[in-house]
Every structure is written in C-alpha cells, then in structure tokens.
Scaffold this motif. Structure first.
Motif, short mmCIF file in Angstrom:
data_model
loop_
_atom_site.label_atom_id
_atom_site.label_comp_id
_atom_site.label_asym_id
_atom_site.label_seq_id
_atom_site.Cartn_x
_atom_site.Cartn_y
_atom_site.Cartn_z
N GLN A 1 45.64 3.16 42.69
CA GLN A 1 45.17 3.73 41.43
C GLN A 1 46.00 5.05 40.88
OE1 GLN A 1 41.50 5.41 42.43
NE2 GLN A 1 41.29 6.47 40.49
N LEU A 2 46.47 5.76 42.11
CA LEU A 2 47.41 6.94 41.79
C LEU A 2 48.64 6.45 41.14
CD1 LEU A 2 46.63 9.27 44.70
CD2 LEU A 2 45.56 9.47 42.33
N ALA A 3 49.19 5.36 41.38
CA ALA A 3 50.41 4.97 41.03
C ALA A 3 50.41 4.59 39.79
CB ALA A 3 51.02 3.57 42.02
N VAL A 4 49.61 3.97 39.27
CA VAL A 4 49.05 3.42 37.77
C VAL A 4 48.92 4.98 37.09
CG1 VAL A 4 47.67 2.48 36.35
CG2 VAL A 4 48.01 1.12 38.24
N TYR A 5 48.28 5.80 37.40
CA TYR A 5 48.17 6.89 36.61
C TYR A 5 49.56 7.80 36.71
CZ TYR A 5 42.86 6.16 36.95
OH TYR A 5 41.64 5.65 37.02
N ARG A 6 50.09 7.64 37.63
CA ARG A 6 51.24 8.45 37.61
C ARG A 6 52.34 7.88 36.73
NH1 ARG A 6 55.81 7.65 41.87
NH2 ARG A 6 56.89 9.44 41.94
N VAL A 7 52.74 6.49 36.87
CA VAL A 7 53.51 6.18 36.00
C VAL A 7 53.07 6.10 34.38
CG1 VAL A 7 54.68 3.79 35.08
CG2 VAL A 7 54.36 4.45 37.65
N ALA A 8 51.65 6.10 34.22
CA ALA A 8 51.14 6.11 32.75
C ALA A 8 51.30 7.68 32.39
CB ALA A 8 49.70 5.65 32.66
N TRP A 9 51.26 8.56 32.98
CA TRP A 9 51.26 9.77 32.55
C TRP A 9 52.82 10.08 32.60
CZ3 TRP A 9 48.05 13.60 30.78
CH2 TRP A 9 48.76 14.94 30.75
N ALA A 10 53.60 9.72 33.22
CA ALA A 10 55.04 10.18 33.05
C ALA A 10 55.63 9.46 31.63
CB ALA A 10 55.84 9.66 34.49
N GLU A 11 55.16 8.34 31.47
CA GLU A 11 55.64 7.73 30.35
C GLU A 11 55.08 8.11 29.10
OE1 GLU A 11 55.63 3.46 30.73
OE2 GLU A 11 57.04 3.30 32.57
N ALA A 12 54.00 8.50 29.06
CA ALA A 12 53.11 9.16 27.85
C ALA A 12 53.80 10.72 27.59
CB ALA A 12 51.50 9.19 28.17
N THR A 13 54.05 11.33 28.50
CA THR A 13 54.67 12.69 28.23
C THR A 13 56.06 12.88 28.38
OG1 THR A 13 54.37 13.18 30.87
CG2 THR A 13 52.46 13.68 29.28
N ASN A 14 56.83 11.36 28.54
CA ASN A 14 58.54 11.49 28.68
C ASN A 14 58.72 12.45 29.78
OD1 ASN A 14 58.93 9.89 26.43
ND2 ASN A 14 58.28 11.66 24.98
N THR A 15 58.24 12.21 30.86
CA THR A 15 58.09 13.07 32.13
C THR A 15 59.10 12.22 33.22
OG1 THR A 15 56.47 14.54 31.58
CG2 THR A 15 57.49 14.70 33.98
N PRO A 16 59.97 12.52 33.90
CA PRO A 16 60.84 11.89 34.63
C PRO A 16 59.53 11.67 35.88
CG PRO A 16 62.31 13.60 34.41
CD PRO A 16 60.83 13.82 33.54
N LEU A 17 59.59 10.35 36.43
CA LEU A 17 58.41 9.87 37.47
C LEU A 17 58.68 10.98 38.58
CD1 LEU A 17 56.32 8.10 37.89
CD2 LEU A 17 57.92 6.50 38.85
N ASP A 18 59.89 11.40 38.99
CA ASP A 18 59.76 12.26 40.20
C ASP A 18 59.56 13.59 40.16
OD1 ASP A 18 62.03 13.20 38.77
OD2 ASP A 18 63.52 12.91 40.22
#
Length: 247
Positions: free
Chosen positions: A186-203
C-alpha cells in the motif's frame, strides 16, 4: 463396486449419492471455467491491488461471483476518524483535484473495520493526540492519487503527506486496527504515485504506517519501486521482499 447385493432402499440411496457427486463436479467445473474467463478490470483501487497480490485466485473468484456485503458500522466510524483528523488541519489546500481523476476508494487501502462504537472512536482520537503527528501540520491530507502499473490504473487516497525541511516528503497512513499488521505494498503504491505526480525523486519520498492505538510508527524498508510493483501485479514473486522497521 456392483450394486447387485444392495436392497431397493440402499440402491436408491447410492443412486442419490451419485447424482449429488455429479452435481458437485459440474458446479466445480463451472466455477473453475468462470474464474478462467474473468478479465481483470482495467482500473483497481489500492485495496483491490493488495488483494490481487496476496490472493490472486480468491480475488478472481470474487470478481466471477461477487457476494453482497452487509453494512459495516465500523467502516463508518473509521471514516469519521479520518474526517476528525482532517478537521484538525482544515486550512490545508485541496489536494490535486485539478490533476487527478476523482477517486471513489475510501481513505487508505480500505476502511479500518475495528472501531467498535462511539467510545472506541473517542479513545482513538485521544491516542492520535498522543502520537508524534498530533501537532505536525501535514502538507496534504486525503490526497487522491492514481498510478498506471502494467497497463492498469491503480487508485487510492493518501491519509497524510508531510513535507520535511529539506524538501523531501513523508507519506503516512493511519491504521486504527488492533494489530500492527499492514501490507507495505500500500505504501509502495502511494510513494511511487506521489513521487511521479510531484516530479520528486523516489529516494526523497519516505513512507510510514502510524498504528494509532499504540502510537507505533513503522517504516517498511526496501519498498518496491515502479518496476518491482509491475512485476508483482503481473504475478511474479518479489524476491527482495519487504522488512518492517520501527521509526
């Protein structure tokens, strides 16, 4: 075995059993055929994705033969808890409503089903006020997100996103159940989605579960990135696994 030695009543009973077995076999064959013929929906909620990853056959069976769900008073209490937390920080801007499609999934990957009644709800509120996040204003709350994985759209809603002083983000999902078990996917999906929506590096996007009753914060290590999430959705195992760590 032959039936030559059976009396009339016994022969009729055996014949009845044979008919029952034939009927059961036919039902099993039809059920298996229905499962094979079911197509996965092109859009999944976060809770459906978790079910698919954990029990593909059970998920497909439910799609093939959906069962009506009775009303869940505890789910309504869970929604009230989320609304109460949101009201503590009601000056926050609206989250991404002009970017993402409307989301019908309940907050998180599914409503918590263990809030018994009004008294239990009040005790959860008091527990949250003792948590590390009680007085920390979120950057966003109840933020709808969507992510396309392996050709399927996955939708969910993040309980809270915090922005750190260095510009990185922390995603937090509140769990109100009595256990500290939660699926890191669940957190993994939210993390990738937020990173891509905000153009933030995943790390630069971390994620945690807050187990409200105990105040325990768990930050799973080694959360899957996009490539690993897609492999999981396609039915491949995740050899790296996920290991939970207290924060």
């Amino acid at each position: 075995h032959g039936r030559g030695g059976l009396g009339g009543d016994e022969a009729r009973a055996v014949a009845c059993w044979d008919r029952d077995l034939d009927a059961l076999e036919g039902e099993l064959r039809r059920a298996r055929a229905a499962v094979r013929d079911v197509e996965l929906p092109s859009a999944l909620s976060a809770s459906q994705l978790l079910r698919l990853a954990a029990d593909e056959q059970g998920f497909v069976r439910d799609l093939a033969r959906p069962m009506p769900r009775p009303p869940q008073p505890a789910a309504r209490q869970g929604t009230r808890f989320h609304a109460w937390v949101e009201s503590r920080f009601d000056e926050l801007p609206l989250p991404f409503l002009d970017v993402l499609d409307p989301v019908t999934d309940l907050p998180g990957a599914g409503s918590d089903q263990e809030i018994a009644d009004e008294a239990d709800l009040e005790s959860l509120k008091a527990a949250f006020e003792r948590s590390p996040y009680a007085d920390r204003p979120p950057h966003r709350m109840e933020a709808p997100v969507q992510l396309t994985l392996a050709g399927r759209v996955v939708r969910g809603r993040i309980d809270a996103v915090y922005r750190n002083e260095d510009g990185s983000y922390e995603i937090v999902d509140w769990k109100t159940g009595r256990t500290t078990e939660a699926d890191p996917l669940q957190l993994a999906v939210y993390r990738v989605a937020w990173a891509e929506a905000t153009n933030t590096p995943l790390d630069r996007v971390s994620a945690a579960f807050l187990h409200v009753r105990s105040g325990r914060v768990i930050r799973p290590r080694n959360l899957p990135d996009r490539a690993r999430l897609e492999r999981i959705l396609q039915g491949e195992s995740d050899p790296d696994g996920d290991h939970q760590a207290d924060g």
